[in-house]
Design an enzyme around this catalytic site. Structure first.
Site, PDB file in Angstrom:
ATOM      1  CB  SER A  67      23.083  -4.028  -5.342  1.00 12.64           C
ATOM      2  OG  SER A  67      21.790  -3.840  -4.766  1.00 12.64           O
ATOM      3  CG  HIS A  79      -8.538   3.534 -10.252  1.00 12.65           C
ATOM      4  ND1 HIS A  79      -9.436   2.541 -10.600  1.00 12.65           N
ATOM      5  CD2 HIS A  79      -8.331   4.264 -11.368  1.00 12.65           C
ATOM      6  CE1 HIS A  79      -9.758   2.687 -11.867  1.00 12.65           C
ATOM      7  NE2 HIS A  79      -9.106   3.713 -12.364  1.00 12.65           N
TER       8      HIS A  79
END
Ligand SMILES: CC(C)(COP(=O)(O)OP(=O)(O)OC[C@H]1O[C@@H](n2cnc3c(N)ncnc32)[C@H](O)[C@@H]1OP(=O)(O)O)[C@@H](O)C(=O)NCCC(=O)NCCS
Length: 211
Positions: A9, A128
């Site tokens: 794809s 984070h």
């Protein structure tokens, strides 16, 4: 190095480009659409189940999370590398699962754990201490602030933002451009700013085509 990519794809094309940058110099595709002979510049050499006989590394490049999981489980005896675009930024201590792709311009910050079969798409960011489950898709330009937890197979739509310290359960579809400011604890489709649930299921995420 040789790589077989399952799924010829547009997504597969991007994956092949990253694989080449990761040192794979022989790339082929498998796809059940018999009309395809090439994906980008690489040949489509057979149907998906032929992956069984493949000795190369294997990568499942299918956008639909259900199919991606199914094929990764089916061929779990193969080596499925994580593919990391050299122009992404990944913290030293970030953990990236097998069969995950990190695309150009993506940023993954310290303390973050990314599961297997995840798509971290172009120019998205995962800040984070995030915990990203298996088969999640962080779509193009989506941003996850710090300490966000995303359950398995959730799709974070293009250009959306998830605020810090948010938990989103598995099986959700977060629409393009959405903003998530509260925890989401039931699967479904969520859109808008801030998000509202519009459907109890996640539509294309689970039932769409295998490509
Ligand atoms: C959320 C989404 C999955 C909904 O698709 P769907 O189930 O086919 O829903 P529909 O198109 O039937 O829309 C249902 C309603 O939600 C609204 N809607 C759909 N997506 C929306 C979005 N992202 N933001 C705001 N409203 C949205 C539609 O306008 C429609 O409202 P209406 O009933 O008042 O007309 C899809 O629109 C979407 O945002 N997909 C994400 C695509 C993406 O991230 N691609 C990334 C490729 S890297």
């Amino acid at each position: 190095m040789k790589l077989t990519i399952l799924g010829a794809s547009g997504h597969g094309k991007v994956v092949a480009d990253i694989a080449k940058l990761n040192g794979y110099d022989e790339i082929e595709f498998l796809d059940d659409d018999g009309s395809l002979s090439y994906c980008g510049r690489y040949p489509v050499t057979g149907k998906c189940m032929q992956a069984e006989d493949v000795r190369n590394d294997l990568f499942i490049a299918i956008g639909n999370a259900e199919y991606r999981e199914r094929f990764m489980e089916r061929f779990s005896d193969k080596h499925m590398p994580a593919l990391i675009h050299p122009d992404s930024i990944i913290a030293d201590d970030a953990v990236i699962g097998d069969g995950t792709v990190v695309m150009a311009g993506a940023v993954i910050n310290p303390g973050t754990v990314i599961g297997k079969g995840v798509i971290v798409n172009t120019c998205s960011s995962v800040d984070h201490d995030c915990d990203i489950g298996d088969y999640v898709h962080v779509a193009v330009g989506a941003h996850l602030c710090g300490t966000v937890n995303i359950g398995n197979k959730t799709w974070i739509g293009a250009g959306s933002t998830v605020s810090n310290n948010i938990d989103i359960c598995g099986g959700c579809m977060i629409g393009a451009g959405a903003v998530v400011i509260r925890n989401i604890d039931s699967p479904g489709t969520y859109v808008g700013v801030p998000v509202k649930k519009i459907k109890p299921d996640n539509g294309r995420l689970m039932t769409g085509s295998s490509r």
